[in-house]
Write a protein that holds these residues in place. Structure first.
Motif, short mmCIF file in Angstrom:
data_model
loop_
_atom_site.label_atom_id
_atom_site.label_comp_id
_atom_site.label_asym_id
_atom_site.label_seq_id
_atom_site.Cartn_x
_atom_site.Cartn_y
_atom_site.Cartn_z
N ILE A 159 0.84 -1.20 0.00
CA ILE A 159 0.00 0.00 0.00
C ILE A 159 0.88 1.25 0.00
O ILE A 159 0.61 2.20 -0.73
CB ILE A 159 -0.97 -0.01 1.20
N CYS A 160 1.93 1.23 0.81
CA CYS A 160 2.86 2.37 0.84
C CYS A 160 3.55 2.55 -0.52
O CYS A 160 3.71 3.67 -1.00
CB CYS A 160 3.91 2.18 1.94
N ALA A 161 3.95 1.44 -1.15
CA ALA A 161 4.60 1.52 -2.46
C ALA A 161 3.65 2.14 -3.48
O ALA A 161 4.06 2.98 -4.29
CB ALA A 161 5.05 0.13 -2.91
N SER A 162 2.40 1.75 -3.43
CA SER A 162 1.41 2.32 -4.35
C SER A 162 1.25 3.82 -4.12
O SER A 162 1.19 4.60 -5.08
CB SER A 162 0.07 1.60 -4.16
N SER A 163 1.20 4.23 -2.86
CA SER A 163 1.09 5.66 -2.54
C SER A 163 2.33 6.42 -3.00
O SER A 163 2.21 7.54 -3.51
CB SER A 163 0.92 5.85 -1.04
N GLU A 164 3.49 5.82 -2.81
CA GLU A 164 4.74 6.47 -3.25
C GLU A 164 4.74 6.68 -4.76
O GLU A 164 5.15 7.73 -5.24
CB GLU A 164 5.95 5.63 -2.83
N VAL A 165 4.28 5.69 -5.50
CA VAL A 165 4.22 5.82 -6.96
C VAL A 165 3.30 6.97 -7.34
O VAL A 165 3.63 7.79 -8.19
CB VAL A 165 3.76 4.49 -7.62
N THR A 166 2.16 7.04 -6.69
CA THR A 166 1.21 8.12 -6.96
C THR A 166 1.84 9.48 -6.66
O THR A 166 1.68 10.42 -7.44
CB THR A 166 -0.07 7.93 -6.12
N ASP A 167 2.58 9.57 -5.54
CA ASP A 167 3.21 10.84 -5.16
C ASP A 167 4.39 11.22 -6.05
O ASP A 167 4.63 12.39 -6.29
CB ASP A 167 3.68 10.78 -3.70
N GLU A 168 5.15 10.22 -6.50
CA GLU A 168 6.39 10.48 -7.23
C GLU A 168 6.18 10.78 -8.71
O GLU A 168 6.97 11.52 -9.31
CB GLU A 168 7.33 9.28 -7.10
N LEU A 169 5.15 10.22 -9.31
CA LEU A 169 4.96 10.38 -10.75
C LEU A 169 3.99 11.52 -11.05
O LEU A 169 3.06 11.76 -10.27
CB LEU A 169 4.45 9.09 -11.37
N PRO A 170 4.17 12.18 -12.17
CA PRO A 170 3.24 13.25 -12.53
C PRO A 170 1.86 12.67 -12.82
O PRO A 170 1.74 11.51 -13.21
CB PRO A 170 3.86 13.86 -13.79
N PRO A 171 0.82 13.45 -12.63
CA PRO A 171 -0.55 12.96 -12.83
C PRO A 171 -0.80 12.41 -14.24
O PRO A 171 -1.65 11.54 -14.42
CB PRO A 171 -1.43 14.18 -12.57
N ASP A 172 -0.06 12.91 -15.22
CA ASP A 172 -0.29 12.45 -16.59
C ASP A 172 0.62 11.28 -16.99
O ASP A 172 0.68 10.90 -18.16
CB ASP A 172 -0.12 13.60 -17.58
N ALA A 173 1.30 10.66 -16.03
CA ALA A 173 2.15 9.51 -16.32
C ALA A 173 1.28 8.36 -16.84
O ALA A 173 0.15 8.16 -16.38
CB ALA A 173 2.91 9.07 -15.08
N SER A 174 1.81 7.62 -17.77
CA SER A 174 1.04 6.52 -18.36
C SER A 174 0.83 5.39 -17.34
O SER A 174 1.59 5.26 -16.37
CB SER A 174 1.77 5.97 -19.58
N SER A 175 -0.17 4.58 -17.60
CA SER A 175 -0.42 3.44 -16.71
C SER A 175 0.75 2.45 -16.76
O SER A 175 1.08 1.85 -15.74
CB SER A 175 -1.74 2.75 -17.07
N ALA A 176 1.40 2.33 -17.90
CA ALA A 176 2.56 1.45 -18.00
C ALA A 176 3.70 1.96 -17.13
O ALA A 176 4.39 1.19 -16.47
CB ALA A 176 3.01 1.33 -19.45
N HIS A 177 3.90 3.29 -17.13
CA HIS A 177 4.96 3.89 -16.31
C HIS A 177 4.65 3.67 -14.83
O HIS A 177 5.54 3.33 -14.03
CB HIS A 177 5.08 5.37 -16.63
N ARG A 178 3.38 3.83 -14.45
CA ARG A 178 2.98 3.62 -13.05
C ARG A 178 3.16 2.16 -12.64
O ARG A 178 3.66 1.86 -11.56
CB ARG A 178 1.53 4.05 -12.84
N ALA A 179 2.76 1.25 -13.53
CA ALA A 179 2.91 -0.18 -13.23
C ALA A 179 4.38 -0.55 -13.07
O ALA A 179 4.74 -1.28 -12.15
CB ALA A 179 2.24 -1.01 -14.33
#
Length: 103
Positions: A34-54
């Protein structure tokens, strides 16, 4: 005589990746994910692709798996681990289940 509280120990799960098998604390793993998922959300720009987030999430999960003792972890195995942990915690119904891979 004081009251006795009996607790069934269902908090550990054995994880096998390749030839290596390690026991992990299920809720601790869930919280790390859950923390890793939150970190990804915080670290990447809102327009980052789903592939980049994954990719970012899977790298964090692979890092967590290495921190608990796995030597080598593919991103595919990391993603499968996250899905399995989220599913298992949800089936127990005792902790907030994590979100699926961010994307």
């Amino acid at each position: 005589m004081p009251e006795t509280i009996e607790i069934e120990e269902a908090g550990f799960i054995s994880v096998r990746i390749g030839e290596q098998e390690i026991e992990v604390d299920l809720y601790s793993a869930n919280n790390h994910l859950i923390c890793a998922s939150s970190e990804v959300t915080d670290e990447l720009p809102p327009d980052a692709s789903s592939a980049h987030r994954a990719l970012a999430f899977q790298k964090k999960v692979a890092g967590y798996l290495q921190s608990v003792g796995f030597e080598r972890v593919s991103l595919r195995a990391a993603d499968a681990f996250a899905d399995a942990i989220f599913s298992r915690v949800q089936s127990l119904g005792k902790a907030e289940p994590g979100a699926p891979t961010p994307g």
